[in-house]
Design a protein around this motif. Structure first.
Motif, PDB file in Angstrom:
ATOM      1  N   ASP A 104       4.866 -33.662  -1.770  1.00  0.00           N
ATOM      2  CA  ASP A 104       3.612 -34.005  -1.101  1.00  0.00           C
ATOM      3  C   ASP A 104       2.758 -34.811  -2.077  1.00  0.00           C
TER       4      ASP A 104
ATOM      5  N   VAL B  17      11.072 -36.486   8.664  1.00  0.00           N
ATOM      6  CA  VAL B  17      11.509 -35.166   8.189  1.00  0.00           C
ATOM      7  C   VAL B  17      12.652 -34.563   9.020  1.00  0.00           C
TER       8      VAL B  17
ATOM      9  N   CYS C 157       6.051 -40.201   8.135  1.00  0.00           N
ATOM     10  CA  CYS C 157       6.641 -39.097   7.363  1.00  0.00           C
ATOM     11  C   CYS C 157       7.049 -37.969   8.302  1.00  0.00           C
TER      12      CYS C 157
ATOM     13  N   TYR D 276      14.858 -32.971  -1.455  1.00  0.00           N
ATOM     14  CA  TYR D 276      13.584 -32.275  -1.611  1.00  0.00           C
ATOM     15  C   TYR D 276      12.431 -33.158  -1.160  1.00  0.00           C
ATOM     16  N   LEU D 277      11.345 -32.527  -0.755  1.00  0.00           N
ATOM     17  CA  LEU D 277      10.120 -33.217  -0.378  1.00  0.00           C
ATOM     18  C   LEU D 277       9.079 -33.051  -1.470  1.00  0.00           C
TER      19      LEU D 277
ATOM     20  N   TRP E 105      10.105 -27.930  -0.743  1.00  0.00           N
ATOM     21  CA  TRP E 105       9.048 -28.738  -1.360  1.00  0.00           C
ATOM     22  C   TRP E 105       9.081 -28.482  -2.857  1.00  0.00           C
TER      23      TRP E 105
ATOM     24  N   VAL F  54      11.872 -37.205  -1.442  1.00  0.00           N
ATOM     25  CA  VAL F  54      11.185 -37.932  -0.388  1.00  0.00           C
ATOM     26  C   VAL F  54       9.694 -37.642  -0.525  1.00  0.00           C
TER      27      VAL F  54
ATOM     28  N   VAL G  53       6.053 -37.739   0.722  1.00  0.00           N
ATOM     29  CA  VAL G  53       5.408 -37.728   2.027  1.00  0.00           C
ATOM     30  C   VAL G  53       3.964 -37.257   1.894  1.00  0.00           C
TER      31      VAL G  53
ATOM     32  N   PRO H 298       6.642 -42.955   4.060  1.00  0.00           N
ATOM     33  CA  PRO H 298       7.411 -42.149   3.104  1.00  0.00           C
ATOM     34  C   PRO H 298       8.172 -43.051   2.130  1.00  0.00           C
TER      35      PRO H 298
END
Length: 110
Positions: free
Chosen positions: A60, A40, A36, A57-58, A8, A27, A29, A77
């Protein structure tokens, strides 16, 4: 959302990663977003397969709304592919394995 093995990112760390050369997939999410959550595990498989070519990478959107706003994220997403720090392509939605692979391959081979 289940803990993902994809890292993250937010804030300064995200900007540092974006400034590095190469291909990077962000991404966007949200914890409450069922599509979402479905995406993942697919991303984790893709990231493992493409680790030589692509950093994944995510982000939030609830914890880092300014980054989501900066990149025009309106639905989740949202996948944003960067090449050498420049936004190259985006897709919105919980892509299935084939759609995800096609999006990445098309963008990386462009």
């Amino acid at each position: 959302m289940a803990e993902a093995s994809i890292e993250w990112l937010s804030g300064d760390v995200l900007e540092t990663q974006l400034s590095a050369p190469g291909s990077l997939l962000l991404v966007f999410v949200a914890e409450w977003c069922e599509p979402c959550q479905a995406l993942v595990p697919r991303l984790e498989r893709l990231a493992a397969q493409q680790r030589e070519r692509l950093r994944c990478y995510l982000v939030d959107v609830d914890r880092d709304p300014q980054t989501a706003q900066k990149y025009g994220v309106r639905g989740m997403p949202t996948l944003a592919l960067f090449e050498d720090g420049d936004l190259d392509a985006t897709r919105v939605g919980a892509l299935d394995d084939a759609q995800l692979a096609s999006f990445i391959e098309t963008a990386l081979d462009a």
